[in-house]
Scaffold this motif. Structure first.
Motif, PDB file in Angstrom:
ATOM      1  N   SER A 195       0.826  -1.202   0.000  1.00 25.60           N
ATOM      2  CA  SER A 195       0.000   0.000   0.000  1.00 25.60           C
ATOM      3  C   SER A 195       0.863   1.257   0.000  1.00 25.60           C
ATOM      4  CB  SER A 195      -0.901   0.006   1.239  1.00 25.60           C
ATOM      5  OG  SER A 195      -0.089   0.034   2.415  1.00 25.60           O
ATOM      6  N   ASP A 212      -4.826   3.696   3.048  1.00 25.54           N
ATOM      7  CA  ASP A 212      -5.028   2.442   2.318  1.00 25.54           C
ATOM      8  C   ASP A 212      -4.340   1.254   2.980  1.00 25.54           C
ATOM      9  OD1 ASP A 212      -2.433   3.239   1.733  1.00 25.54           O
ATOM     10  OD2 ASP A 212      -2.519   2.556  -0.353  1.00 25.54           O
ATOM     11  N   CYS A 259      -5.112  -1.567   4.297  1.00 26.00           N
ATOM     12  CA  CYS A 259      -6.372  -2.328   4.310  1.00 26.00           C
ATOM     13  C   CYS A 259      -6.186  -3.658   5.040  1.00 26.00           C
ATOM     14  CB  CYS A 259      -6.847  -2.551   2.882  1.00 26.00           C
ATOM     15  SG  CYS A 259      -7.126  -1.017   1.982  1.00 26.00           S
ATOM     16  N   ASP A 308     -12.379   5.136   2.671  1.00 28.72           N
ATOM     17  CA  ASP A 308     -12.918   5.049   1.311  1.00 28.72           C
ATOM     18  C   ASP A 308     -11.902   4.470   0.335  1.00 28.72           C
ATOM     19  OD1 ASP A 308     -11.256   7.322   1.391  1.00 28.72           O
ATOM     20  OD2 ASP A 308     -12.256   8.173  -0.364  1.00 28.72           O
ATOM     21  N   GLU A 309     -10.746   3.991   0.851  1.00 29.88           N
ATOM     22  CA  GLU A 309      -9.682   3.494  -0.008  1.00 29.88           C
ATOM     23  C   GLU A 309      -9.570   1.975   0.075  1.00 29.88           C
ATOM     24  OE1 GLU A 309      -6.064   5.578   0.803  1.00 29.88           O
ATOM     25  OE2 GLU A 309      -7.021   7.546   0.783  1.00 29.88           O
ATOM     26  N   ARG A 347      -7.562  -1.628  -1.930  1.00 29.67           N
ATOM     27  CA  ARG A 347      -6.465  -2.065  -2.800  1.00 29.67           C
ATOM     28  C   ARG A 347      -6.869  -3.341  -3.511  1.00 29.67           C
ATOM     29  NH1 ARG A 347      -2.083   1.655  -2.885  1.00 29.67           N
ATOM     30  NH2 ARG A 347      -1.600   0.260  -4.620  1.00 29.67           N
ATOM     31  N   LYS A 401      -4.286   2.485  -5.693  1.00 35.23           N
ATOM     32  CA  LYS A 401      -5.457   2.304  -4.840  1.00 35.23           C
ATOM     33  C   LYS A 401      -6.702   2.853  -5.541  1.00 35.23           C
ATOM     34  CE  LYS A 401      -4.587   6.628  -2.338  1.00 35.23           C
ATOM     35  NZ  LYS A 401      -4.093   7.184  -1.057  1.00 35.23           N
ATOM     36  N   MET A 413     -10.453   4.656  -4.862  1.00 43.22           N
ATOM     37  CA  MET A 413     -11.118   5.478  -3.860  1.00 43.22           C
ATOM     38  C   MET A 413     -12.610   5.520  -4.165  1.00 43.22           C
ATOM     39  SD  MET A 413      -8.288   8.516  -3.472  1.00 43.22           S
ATOM     40  CE  MET A 413      -9.153   9.258  -2.092  1.00 43.22           C
TER      41      MET A 413
END
Length: 557
Positions: free
Chosen positions: A100, A145, A147, A165-166, A168, A181, A183
């Motif tokens: 990320s 990001d 995640c 809101d991000e 991968r 990434k 969005m």
């Protein structure tokens, strides 16, 4: 020589935590110094069912330390993906760090420059006092990001998710991070989304997201056709009850006709969030628990996007995870959750607390119990105030247990107050079900349990929500993870809800490089197979994941 005032100020501005060795008291304290990018073949004990073919992908915290800095909260370490591949009678294990923007920025700086839920970024130890003060008036770049919460593959594309809101995109076979990434906010007007979406049989994904308008914060339901971020569309939007304190929601529930949001009094302070962006504060430091306020059950009609006119309330509680929800023929809405007494539970997940001995009286404990709420959806205007609305409702009681019942009492023509039924008093977290029964009447839930309300999961549980009875699996040599139910090929034709297997990843308590893939018979909860792997580095626990069958076209949870 004494320190000057100037040097004291500098030290105060530049103080940061150093990585320290951890006592081996908790699996969550582990740090993965090296992932296992090349598949490792496992040693099989027992027999893996021939029909079980596909991939179990899970994600969770991997790197607790970067250089001499350490993450403070369990929700923050750099994301590590884990993959169990079952194919052609062979089972392999792979793990890779999510590549990320957060990972790259932290590694390049050799310190934590991108923080997280409970960890603020650490300042550059070489910057001047002027730089430090000037940084208070400049907003840090947005990188969100990392995640580490969940993954989702609906058709071909797999994404890793967290509570922003991000997302991968990840290669589902190699765990390589693909492209830049994505969005969600670039396709629909939201600021963040949960990492617990729901998948309809046609491949449409629904998720709970948040944003705001001139009336304040909003809770939104968005849809993504075939799970594609580029297809994101707004389905419904309702206002938060408090203009400057929107509720924190980790998950939500869905039924055939409704979206169900639990707006607990565990909130974000908008003012503290905005100030924290400039003064180096974490998200958790902006969270506020109001123990004397009510929970509001927000019920949204899937067809119209409108909220149900009745206000449903209960006394304060918090939940990370919904178990399931369903509608009944007598116009009741049943909602099962892993019920936690207080939103302050997030403070128990700081590493400073996890490091404490389990018998330390100052250690914050983690409580979670399966409970049921029932919402009468019909018109109750003709009923007197304080009347019990669940008399004779079979779902309000557990079979063969006298006295305990869910309750719904009319407070006024448009307000009903709820009390929960405890399905079973055992600790019950990371709940999963047979996803074919998602949003429908069901009987079995699967979860992870522990000893003494500490976070390390030691036991897998099968809970009969009709009778309250449980079956358990445990092995004193291992920690367990979230159970994942996989239906057998015959289950749809047979109509047997628990005709399948339950999968879990096991971490060895004393050998941190040993990870095992467990397969249980979902009906009797006996072990069918266990596959052992030795990783190239320390194996860390996971939060959530998904099994993707080689034979399905659309994949849910």
């Amino acid at each position: 020589m004494g320190r000057s005032l100037f040097s004291i100020v500098i030290l105060g501005l530049l103080t940061f935590a150093h990585a320290e060795p951890d006592p081996p008291t908790s699996s969550w304290l582990r740090h993965c110094e090296k992932d296992t990018p090349t598949p490792v073949k496992g040693v099989v004990e027992g027999v893996v069912p021939a029909w079980l073919e596909g991939r179990l992908t899970r994600v969770g915290p991997g790197a607790r330390h970067v250089g001499d800095t350490s993450y403070r909260h369990l929700f923050d370490p750099l994301a590590l993906l884990h993959l169990i591949t079952v194919q052609g009678g062979e089972v392999t294990y792979t793990s890779k760090y999510l590549d990320s923007d957060a990972y790259r920025a932290n590694m390049e700086a050799n310190r934590i420059v991108v923080g997280g839920f409970g960890t603020a970024p650490f300042p550059d130890p070489c910057r001047t006092l002027f730089d430090s003060v000037a940084s208070w008036f400049s907003r840090p770049p947005k990188i969100m990001d990392n995640c580490l919460v969940n993954v989702l593959q609906v058709k071909d594309q797999m994404v890793a998710m967290t509570e922003t809101d991000e997302v991968r995109v990840v290669d589902p076979e190699t765990l390589d991070t693909l492209g830049d990434k994505l969005m969600i906010s670039e396709y629909v007007a939201v600021r963040q989304a949960t990492a617990h979406p729901h998948v309809d049989p046609d491949g449409t994904v629904y998720n709970l997201a948040s944003s705001g308008n001139r009336n304040g914060p909003t809770y939104n339901i968005i849809s993504l056709r075939n799970g594609e971020i580029e297809q994101a569309k707004m389905e419904a939007s309702i206002n938060a009850r408090w203009r400057f304190h929107p509720g924190y929601m980790h998950s939500y529930a869905i039924t055939e006709n409704y979206f169900i949001l639990l707006e607990t009094p565990f909130t974000f302070s908008i003012g503290a969030l905005l100030a924290g962006q400039y003064f180096g504060k974490s998200f958790e430091e902006a969270m506020v628990w109001f123990p004397n306020e009510k929970v509001h059950f927000r019920v949204i009609d899937r067809r119209t996007g409108q909220e149900h006119p009745t206000t449903f309330t209960s006394d304060a509680f918090f939940t990370f995870h919904h178990i399931n929800a369903y509608e009944t023929s007598d116009d009741m809405l049943v909602i099962d959750v892993s019920h936690i007494q207080s939103g302050e539970i997030v403070k128990s997940l700081y590493y400073s607390n996890l490091k404490k001995a389990n018998d330390d009286p100052t250690k914050l404990k983690f409580d979670s119990v399966a409970k049921r709420f029932i919402l009468p959806l019909g018109d109750v205007s003709g009923m007197p105030d304080e009347s019990e609305l669940l008399e004779g409702v079979p779902d309000a009681k557990v079979e063969n247990r006298a006295g305990d019942s869910a309750s719904a009492k009319k407070v006024s023509d448009n307000t009903i107050h709820l009390e929960a039924l405890t399905l079973n008093p055992i600790f019950f977290e990371m709940p999963r079900i047979n996803y074919d029964y998602n949003g429908k009447q069901y009987r079995y839930a699967y979860g992870a349990s522990n000893e003494g309300m500490v976070l390390d999961f030691t036991t897998l549980v099968k809970l009969d929500v009709k009778t309250g009875e449980e079956k358990v699996w445990t092995d004193p040599a291992y920690f367990v993870s979230e159970p994942v139910y996989v239906a057998s090929p015959d289950s749809k034709s047979s109509g047997v809800e628990d005709d399948g297997v339950v999968l879990s990843l096991l971490l060895h308590r004393t050998n941190p490089r040993l990870i095992s893939f467990l397969v249980l018979d979902a009906q009797n909860f006996n072990q069918i197979a266990k596959v052992d792997f030795e990783a190239q580095g320390t194996v860390t626990p996971t939060f959530h994941g998904q099994f993707v069958s080689s034979f399905d076209q659309v994949h849910g949870y």
